[in-house]
Scaffold this active site. Structure first.
Site, short mmCIF file in Angstrom:
data_model
loop_
_atom_site.label_atom_id
_atom_site.label_comp_id
_atom_site.label_asym_id
_atom_site.label_seq_id
_atom_site.Cartn_x
_atom_site.Cartn_y
_atom_site.Cartn_z
N TYR A 131 0.82 -1.20 0.00
CA TYR A 131 0.00 0.00 0.00
C TYR A 131 0.86 1.26 0.00
CZ TYR A 131 -3.19 3.61 1.61
OH TYR A 131 -3.90 4.77 1.74
N PHE A 133 4.18 1.74 -0.62
CA PHE A 133 5.24 2.03 -1.58
C PHE A 133 4.82 1.88 -3.02
CE2 PHE A 133 7.22 0.86 2.40
CZ PHE A 133 7.78 2.07 2.69
N HIS A 430 -37.92 31.17 48.82
CA HIS A 430 -38.08 32.15 47.74
C HIS A 430 -39.17 31.70 46.76
CE1 HIS A 430 -36.36 35.18 44.86
NE2 HIS A 430 -36.97 34.36 43.99
N GLU A 431 -39.04 30.46 46.27
CA GLU A 431 -40.01 29.97 45.28
C GLU A 431 -41.39 29.79 45.92
OE1 GLU A 431 -39.41 30.05 42.16
OE2 GLU A 431 -37.29 30.48 42.46
N HIS A 434 -43.12 33.14 45.89
CA HIS A 434 -43.74 33.46 44.60
C HIS A 434 -45.07 32.71 44.45
CE1 HIS A 434 -40.62 35.77 42.68
NE2 HIS A 434 -39.71 34.80 42.72
ZN ZN Z 1 -37.66 34.76 42.08
#
Ligand code: ZN
Ligand code: ADP
Ligand code: MG
Length: 620
Positions: A131, A133, A430-431, A434
């Site tokens: 292959y 040479f 926090h959530e 909300h």
């Molecule tokens: Zn928030």
């Protein structure tokens, strides 16, 4: 001497060496056997001259009593003959102590590979020489056909084990699986969908942080549908040579069409799909060309060809918008971090088949690993097993797993941040704040889901879904929005006596709405029904305001004053709501700490209510 020639000479030298080695190996193999005949071997055994022996592959090695230092070899052409004739004798002599040690495998057969390997290597060498040479010599350097090879896509298909991956192996990701079921259905029975005239997505983008199971999900889709799977990484397209990437893309889709039905999976698509015309430094031609080719190919195949392209990225925002247009990757599925339940299920999947001690509690483990990805959890179980093995136990204890947890947290493979308990608490209240405020406001959209599993920059999220389309916004509605946005901050302050930066985005948005009410929609009685800006959102960015203000300092101060009044009034309303519903607030936050996600039904149960209508999640 040219470089090419010098390289050839070196290869010649190397080849010569290898051939020499092969030859000496063959010679050595043959010379190792002394010329005993089988009857001579049999004789040695019958005369009790053999002290010990081993059978190594096709070689019998004898040690005789007279001279134990010396070994005799005999090449066994027929192991069965040897075994049948001598096994009873060997056992008898071993029992008597004549033969002190021996070793042979009963199911021995001539190891052909062993005999053939050197010859095979020789043949390979000669092939390689031919292959390099003869063929290479003609083309000289990088020939055209070599170039073509270079431009072909190095796709990977699935191993036999991976072909069996199904949705069952993907734990927790229920919503993601639900969304992908349609693709599975289509690949299983395309005719059904085509006859109905349904438009099947050609491309689906899996978006999420590393280790969350995007690749696993893609494999599972192929496994569930029983179709092929071609996978390639976006970075494989990016090459130094112009045109190579594009030709690889072409080749990938050619392969896909030949093997359809098939899933084409492009991992790290951002490597090619980054927005064109951005980035530092020049020379983006190649990448743009590759991306253009990808767009051409996506448009080029018809949706009914049985090819579905799945792609993964952890940054959808950097992708070129052209990729996300209809008919391309027009569907996105967010693959997020698992919540407690998800983590427990993932742990269960990876603990399957591993012996666990009685004291192991996967639920407890799940609780302590918020922030872990699926990959982290897999790693944890594996580390636990390794620790147990190191302690020579054949079962895994809870201590092992706790130790493993620490290793994963500290380890180099860690993909995500572990969320400390105080931060989870802050996010939970926090959530919850909300959510409880939203619920208390009669005009607000109902709460659909609350989660404290981080997503992108956000530590948590409260999702409210509108019950109806609103074509205009009332003053009341906007005021309520402000109250709801402040819910997080007020709850933090009320319950934990501390406030976090997590609320800063909420406060910005609340202020923006208030300013819009006052200065754009003319909703303030004090300022009057006047609009101070063309309605553009730019009015909220301080910088632009100072550039293009069309009103006096005095009016500006008045506007500021009014904005402050609207926000602080909302703040007071919010405080009132949360103080009077403190019990519910604490209940929601407690539930979130325990479970991390809260669905609508559970949320309403806190207030002693049941969902009126089941709201179907609309996702695009
Ligand atoms: Zn928030
Ligand atoms: P990604 O492609 O998103 O980076 P992978 O699919 O490569 O993630 O996930 C890596 C490994 O983590 C998977 O091979 C699997 O063992 C484990 N893993 C990730 N998510 C899950 C899951 N939801 N259920 C079970 N194993 C998972
Ligand atoms: Mg992956």
């Amino acid at each position: 001497m040219s470089r090419h020639n010098r390289a050839s000479n070196l290869s010649f030298l190397f080849l010569g060496l290898v051939i020499l080695l092969c030859a000496s190996w063959i010679w050595q193999l043959n010379s190792q056997t002394d010329s005993l005949t089988f009857s001579e071997v049999e004789q040695l055994f019958r005369q009790e001259k053999v002290e010990s022996f081993v059978v190594e592959d096709n070689l019998l090695v004898l040690h005789l009593r007279e001279n134990p230092e010396e070994s005799w070899r005999y090449e066994l052409y027929d192991f069965d003959l040897f075994y049948d004739t001598l096994a009873p004798l060997v056992e008898e002599q071993a029992a008597k102590g004549v033969i002190t040690s021996y070793d042979y495998q009963q199911d021995h057969s001539t190891n052909w590979l062993e005999i053939l390997l050197p010859w095979l290597m020789m043949a390979a060498m000669i092939g390689a020489m031919w292959y390099f040479f003869i063929l290479r010599g003609q083309g000289g350097g990088m020939g055209a056909d070599r170039m073509a090879k270079f431009g072909s896509a190095r796709t990977r298909t699935l191993s036999e084990k991976d072909k069996k991956v199904t949705f069952e192996d993907v734990a927790g990701a229920d919503e993601e699986k639900e969304e992908l079921r349609e693709i599975v259905g289509f690949l299983r029975d395309p005719r059904k969908y085509i006859n109905l005239g349904a438009r099947i997505p050609k491309g689906v983008l899996l978006v999420g942080p590393p280790g969350t199971g995007k690749t696993l999900l893609a494999k599972a889709v192929a496994g569930e549908a029983g179709v092929g799977f071609l996978s390639i990484s976006g970075s494989d397209f990016v090459e130094l040579y112009v045109g190579v990437g594009a030709s690889r893309v072409r080749d990938l889709f050619d392969q896909a069409k030949r093997t359809s039905p098939v899933i084409v999976f492009i991992d790290e698509i951002d490597a090619v799909g980054r927005q064109r015309g951005t980035g530092v430094g020049g020379g983006h031609d190649e990448r743009e060309q590759t991306l253009n080719q990808l767009l051409v190919e996506m448009d080029g195949f018809a949706a009914n060809e049985g090819v579905v392209v799945l792609a993964a990225t952890n940054r959808a925002d950097v992708l070129d918008p052209a990729l996300l247009r209809p008919g391309r990757f027009d569907r996105q599925i967010y693959v997020g971090l698992p919540d407690i339940k998800g983590r427990e299920e993932i742990l269960r999947v990876h603990a399957k088949g591993k012996p666990l001690a009685e004291d192991v509690n996967l639920r407890t483990l799940a609780r302590g690993t918020s922030g872990f990805t699926g990959a982290d959890l897999e790693n944890l179980v594996n580390e636990g097993a390794l620790l147990a093995a190191r302690k020579d136990r054949d079962y895994i204890t809870m201590d092992d797993l706790h130790e493993a947890e620490i290793k994963v947290i500290a380890g180099p493979e860690k993909r995500s941040r572990v969320i400390p308990q105080h931060e989870r608490k802050l996010t939970a209240w926090h959530e919850a704040g909300h959510a409880v405020v939203m619920h208390a406001l009669p005009g607000h959209d109902p709460v659909n889901q609350i989660t404290i599993v981080p997503r992108g920059q956000a530590g948590g999220m409260t999702i409210a879904l509108p019950e109806e389309d609103r074509s205009y916004l009332s003053k009341r509605y906007m005021e309520d929005q402000i109250v709801a946005l402040l819910g997080g901050r007020v709850a933090e302050k009320l319950c934990l006596g501390d406030v976090s930066t997590g609320a800063s985005n909420d406060i910005q948005r609340a202020t923006a709405i208030a300013r819009k009410m006052v200065a754009v929609y003319g909703m303030s009685e004090k300022i009057g029904t006047v609009s101070f800006d063309g309605g553009s959102d730019e009015v909220f960015i301080g910088r632009t305001m100072s550039h293009s203000r069309s009103y006096s300092e005095a009016v500006a101060a008045q506007i500021d004053e009014e904005v402050r009044r609207v926000v602080s009034e909302a703040y007071r309303r919010c405080e009132d709501i949360l103080t009077s519903q403190r019990k519910e607030l604490d209940a929601v936050a407690g539930y979130l700490l325990e479970n991390e996600t809260m669905e609508q039904a559970e949320f309403l149960r806190v207030f002693g209510e049941t969902p009126k209508v089941s709201v179907e999640l609309e996702k695009n």
